[in-house]
Design an enzyme around this catalytic site. Structure first.
Site, PDB file in Angstrom:
ATOM      1  N   LYS A 176       0.694  -0.993   0.052  1.00 26.57           N
ATOM      2  CA  LYS A 176       0.135   0.013  -0.409  1.00 26.57           C
ATOM      3  C   LYS A 176       1.096   1.833   0.226  1.00 26.57           C
ATOM      4  O   LYS A 176       0.877   1.220   1.031  1.00 26.57           O
ATOM      5  CB  LYS A 176      -0.780  -0.032   0.444  1.00 26.57           C
ATOM      6  CG  LYS A 176      -2.121   0.733   0.897  1.00 26.57           C
ATOM      7  CD  LYS A 176      -2.154   2.179   0.235  1.00 26.57           C
ATOM      8  CE  LYS A 176      -1.763   2.716   1.287  1.00 26.57           C
ATOM      9  NZ  LYS A 176      -1.147   4.274   0.897  1.00 26.57           N
ATOM     10  N   CYS A 284      13.718  10.904   6.572  1.00 27.26           N
ATOM     11  CA  CYS A 284      14.412  10.580   8.157  1.00 27.26           C
ATOM     12  C   CYS A 284      15.274  10.768   8.948  1.00 27.26           C
ATOM     13  O   CYS A 284      15.365  11.046   9.737  1.00 27.26           O
ATOM     14  CB  CYS A 284      13.521   9.621   8.284  1.00 27.26           C
ATOM     15  SG  CYS A 284      14.919   8.144   7.295  1.00 27.26           S
ATOM     16  N   GLU A 382       9.009  17.896  13.651  1.00 27.69           N
ATOM     17  CA  GLU A 382       9.891  17.834  12.206  1.00 27.69           C
ATOM     18  C   GLU A 382       9.741  18.618  11.746  1.00 27.69           C
ATOM     19  O   GLU A 382       7.898  18.326  11.840  1.00 27.69           O
ATOM     20  CB  GLU A 382       9.725  16.383  12.392  1.00 27.69           C
ATOM     21  CG  GLU A 382       9.808  15.592  11.356  1.00 27.69           C
ATOM     22  CD  GLU A 382       9.379  14.046  11.152  1.00 27.69           C
ATOM     23  OE1 GLU A 382       8.632  13.885  10.830  1.00 27.69           O
ATOM     24  OE2 GLU A 382      10.172  13.362   9.806  1.00 27.69           O
TER      25      GLU A 382
HETATM   26  P1  NAD Z   1       2.162   9.004   6.798  1.00 30.51           P
HETATM   27  O1  NAD Z   1       2.448   8.667   8.073  1.00 30.51           O
HETATM   28  O2  NAD Z   1       1.808  10.243   6.415  1.00 30.51           O
HETATM   29  O3  NAD Z   1       2.143   8.415   5.766  1.00 30.51           O
HETATM   30  C1  NAD Z   1       2.636   7.220   5.431  1.00 30.51           C
HETATM   31  C2  NAD Z   1       1.575   6.352   5.368  1.00 30.51           C
HETATM   32  O4  NAD Z   1       0.898   6.274   5.812  1.00 30.51           O
HETATM   33  C3  NAD Z   1       0.822   6.183   3.490  1.00 30.51           C
HETATM   34  O5  NAD Z   1       0.668   5.619   3.214  1.00 30.51           O
HETATM   35  C4  NAD Z   1      -0.512   6.821   4.022  1.00 30.51           C
HETATM   36  O6  NAD Z   1      -1.506   6.383   2.981  1.00 30.51           O
HETATM   37  C5  NAD Z   1      -0.845   5.890   5.737  1.00 30.51           C
HETATM   38  N1  NAD Z   1      -1.511   6.850   6.638  1.00 30.51           N
HETATM   39  C6  NAD Z   1      -1.266   8.593   6.444  1.00 30.51           C
HETATM   40  N2  NAD Z   1      -2.159   9.104   7.424  1.00 30.51           N
HETATM   41  C7  NAD Z   1      -2.841   8.066   7.902  1.00 30.51           C
HETATM   42  C8  NAD Z   1      -4.003   7.778   8.850  1.00 30.51           C
HETATM   43  N3  NAD Z   1      -4.806   8.722   9.970  1.00 30.51           N
HETATM   44  N4  NAD Z   1      -4.043   6.204   9.237  1.00 30.51           N
HETATM   45  C9  NAD Z   1      -3.710   5.131   8.725  1.00 30.51           C
HETATM   46  N5  NAD Z   1      -2.598   5.011   7.677  1.00 30.51           N
HETATM   47  C10 NAD Z   1      -2.312   6.535   6.935  1.00 30.51           C
HETATM   48  O7  NAD Z   1       3.792   9.616   6.347  1.00 30.51           O
HETATM   49  P2  NAD Z   1       4.449  10.635   5.498  1.00 30.51           P
HETATM   50  O8  NAD Z   1       4.230  12.253   5.398  1.00 30.51           O
HETATM   51  O9  NAD Z   1       4.092  10.540   4.057  1.00 30.51           O
HETATM   52  O10 NAD Z   1       6.465   9.973   5.477  1.00 30.51           O
HETATM   53  C11 NAD Z   1       6.904  10.876   5.881  1.00 30.51           C
HETATM   54  C12 NAD Z   1       7.346  10.607   7.210  1.00 30.51           C
HETATM   55  O11 NAD Z   1       7.991   9.450   7.417  1.00 30.51           O
HETATM   56  C13 NAD Z   1       8.260  11.259   8.196  1.00 30.51           C
HETATM   57  O12 NAD Z   1       7.617  11.827   9.418  1.00 30.51           O
HETATM   58  C14 NAD Z   1       9.328  10.633   7.985  1.00 30.51           C
HETATM   59  O13 NAD Z   1      10.715  11.216   8.969  1.00 30.51           O
HETATM   60  C15 NAD Z   1       8.544   9.578   8.391  1.00 30.51           C
HETATM   61  N6  NAD Z   1      10.042   8.271   7.604  1.00 30.51           N
HETATM   62  C16 NAD Z   1      10.601   6.994   8.732  1.00 30.51           C
HETATM   63  C17 NAD Z   1      11.670   6.841   8.032  1.00 30.51           C
HETATM   64  C18 NAD Z   1      12.486   5.880   9.186  1.00 30.51           C
HETATM   65  O14 NAD Z   1      12.940   4.748   8.807  1.00 30.51           O
HETATM   66  N7  NAD Z   1      12.160   5.733  10.290  1.00 30.51           N
HETATM   67  C19 NAD Z   1      11.452   6.628   6.914  1.00 30.51           C
HETATM   68  C20 NAD Z   1      10.809   7.492   6.066  1.00 30.51           C
HETATM   69  C21 NAD Z   1      10.395   7.920   6.274  1.00 30.51           C
END
Ligand code: NAD
Length: 482
Positions: A176, A284, A382
């Site tokens: 997904k 990240c 962040e």
């Molecule tokens: P996000 O949490 O908005 O989305 C991630 C996934 O979750 C997507 O597939 C999205 O469709 C889903 N999602 C979003 N909101 C949701 C909800 N309320 N309920 C269920 N599913 C939901 O993250 P993003 O903005 O796509 O990515 C950026 C974030 O990811 C930053 O915080 C970054 O630090 C983090 N990140 C962390 C790592 C790590 O290794 N720790 C790596 C890459 C990115």
């Protein structure tokens, strides 16, 4: 609008139109033009993918591991020959520069290479004579149906951390991807299909929170690997665990870069700038707070400011671009609000970069803040944009204490020529991925990738041997022959 591509899910080896009728626009962050429309899959679409994966599982897990690994090697060859197309797609829908996109595709290929070593990494162990004439064997088997839920910032690399390894371990997989970058996932699904993985072993379900929630609660899903923001990670971790699933959830970050007075600034400053402003700060592992250990902060801030003023901000496809747009207009506005909040709290703007004039893209002027206090929100939250805050500290031990007060603990780095200082940092810092004179300490795919504290929910990290453990269940057999 009418010419935009309408995307479909990949289920049971076919491209299928989802039952759900909702669609979301996917804009090009560099100019705001419409790239595609992505379905907002619902429970029925998720159920179709889970059923396809469950049906494929019994025969896929019986395929000998060397044959599964050969499919991974075929995928690796396809990724290599399509690397330019993959990088172009990543850059176009994410906004990062072509160079950054190419680097991320290489990291995905590296993870695929690690997956191909499954005939070695899946091996268990054996101990003869645990008692008289009794032997014990540990073996690893597939978990079942595994789901990967991925963020927008690495549209190819993060799915490739998960899918090849989950598949080679004998699982079936449902991706997904982030609804903000679905085109890279479509290309990946095509290549995985071409690599010869049987129908139903790999499935792609587009969508947003409704699709995620349907996956987290579906009884046919056994494990969930998630990467994304901290609030979503917490939700995914608690919901999936409450529904009896194995789960790992990698979350947000606020990474501290400690700079000692003896640091080699000619080399450290470019590494810090690239860590903070590369990929528009949407990483990240991005350095977000520099902790400048005195004496030396004035000299460091001067050098950082000079570098920020000369950054080139522009479209991801621009040959000279250092900093591309952020991914969405609302995120651009949020980052600008953080910047205003920093100024209002009393942080000093030491430098600002440019933005391309008159563009419809989602550009943010890069900002360097000086004299930031650790308790200011810009030093704690962040921001995920091209903003770097400098906090001044009187000593190494105070610098480590400042970094350790963060509720996150994804990555941290130290810049120094002093081995004793570096050792002290490595020993005492509370974060999962550390750099010594390295601004973006991303572990290679054969090591575990994850943070500590609020940056990670779970036990087994992504990639490396931890990931092999995550995608398998252990069986211990005690044997006696009469
Ligand atoms: P996000 O949490 O908005 O989305 C991630 C996934 O979750 C997507 O597939 C999205 O469709 C889903 N999602 C979003 N909101 C949701 C909800 N309320 N309920 C269920 N599913 C939901 O993250 P993003 O903005 O796509 O990515 C950026 C974030 O990811 C930053 O915080 C970054 O630090 C983090 N990140 C962390 C790592 C790590 O290794 N720790 C790596 C890459 C990115």
């Amino acid at each position: 609008m009418s010419g935009a591509v309408e995307l479909e899910n990949f289920v049971g080896g076919h491209w299928v139109r989802p039952v759900a009728t909702g669609r979301l626009d996917v804009p090009n962050p560099s100019d705001g033009s419409l790239l595609a429309r992505v379905p907002r899959s619902e429970a029925a679409d998720v159920d179709a993918a889970v059923q396809a994966a469950r049906s494929a599982f019994p025969s896929w897990r019986e395929v000998p591991v060397a044959e599964r690994a050969r499919r991974v090697l075929a995928l690796r060859a396809l990724l290599e020959s399509h690397a330019p197309e993959l990088a172009h797609t990543v850059s176009r829908e994410n906004g990062k520069t072509l160079d950054e996109a190419q680097g991320s595709v290489r990291r995905g290929i590296e993870a695929t290479e690690f997956a191909a070593s499954a005939p070695t990494t899946l091996q268990g162990y054996f101990l003869e004579d645990v008692s008289h004439g009794v032997d014990t064997t540990l073996l690893r088997q597939a978990v079942g149906v595994v789901v990967g839920i991925t963020p927008f910032n690495f549209p190819v690399m993060i799915p490739l951390w998960m899918a090849p390894l989950a598949l080679v371990c004998g699982n079936c997989f449902i991706l997904k991807p982030s609804e903000r970058v679905p085109l890279s996932a479509v290309l990946l699904a095509r290549l995985i299909g071409e690599a010869g993985f049987p129908a139903g072993t790999f499935n792609l379900v587009h969508g947003d929170s409704a699709a995620v929630d349907a996956l987290l609660t579906h009884p046919g899903v056994d494990a969930v690997s998630f990467v994304g923001s901290a609030p979503t990670a917490r939700h995914v971790y608690t919901t999936a665990a409450a529904h009896g699933k194995r789960v790992q959830a990698l979350a947000g970050a606020k990474n501290h870069l400690l700079v000692m007075p003896d640091a080699d600034l000619d080399r450290s400053v470019p590494a810090i700038i690239s860590s903070a402003f590369g990929q528009s700060g949407e990483r990240c592992l991005a350095g977000s707070v520099v902790v400048a250990v005195e004496p030396g902060a004035d000299r460091l801030v001067e050098r950082l400011a000079e570098a920020v003023r000369t950054l080139t901000v522009g479209p991801g496809s621009g040959a000279d671009t250092d900093v591309g747009p952020v991914n969405r207009a609302d995120h651009r506005d949020r980052v600008n609000r953080w910047i205003q909040e920093g100024e209002a709290a009393g942080a000093v703007v030491a430098a600002r970069g440019p933005v391309p004039p008159g563009s419809e893209g989602y550009y943010v002027r890069p900002v360097l803040f000086d004299r930031v206090l650790p308790e200011m929100t810009i030093a704690q939250e962040e921001i995920f944009g091209p903003v770097l805050s400098v906090v001044r500290a009187p000593s190494l031990s105070e610098a480590i204490a400042i970094a350790n007060r963060s509720r996150f603990g994804n990555a941290a780095a130290i810049f120094t020529r002093d081995g004793g200082a570096a050792r002290e940092f490595v020993h005492r810092i509370e974060a999962g991925m550390l750099g010594v004179n390295i601004g973006v300490p991303a572990p290679a795919a054969y090591f575990p990738f994850a943070g500590w504290k609020g940056s990670f929910f779970g036990d087994l990290h992504a990639t490396g041997r931890d990931a092999v453990e995550f995608y398998t269940r252990k069986k211990v057999v005690t044997t006696r022959w009469f």
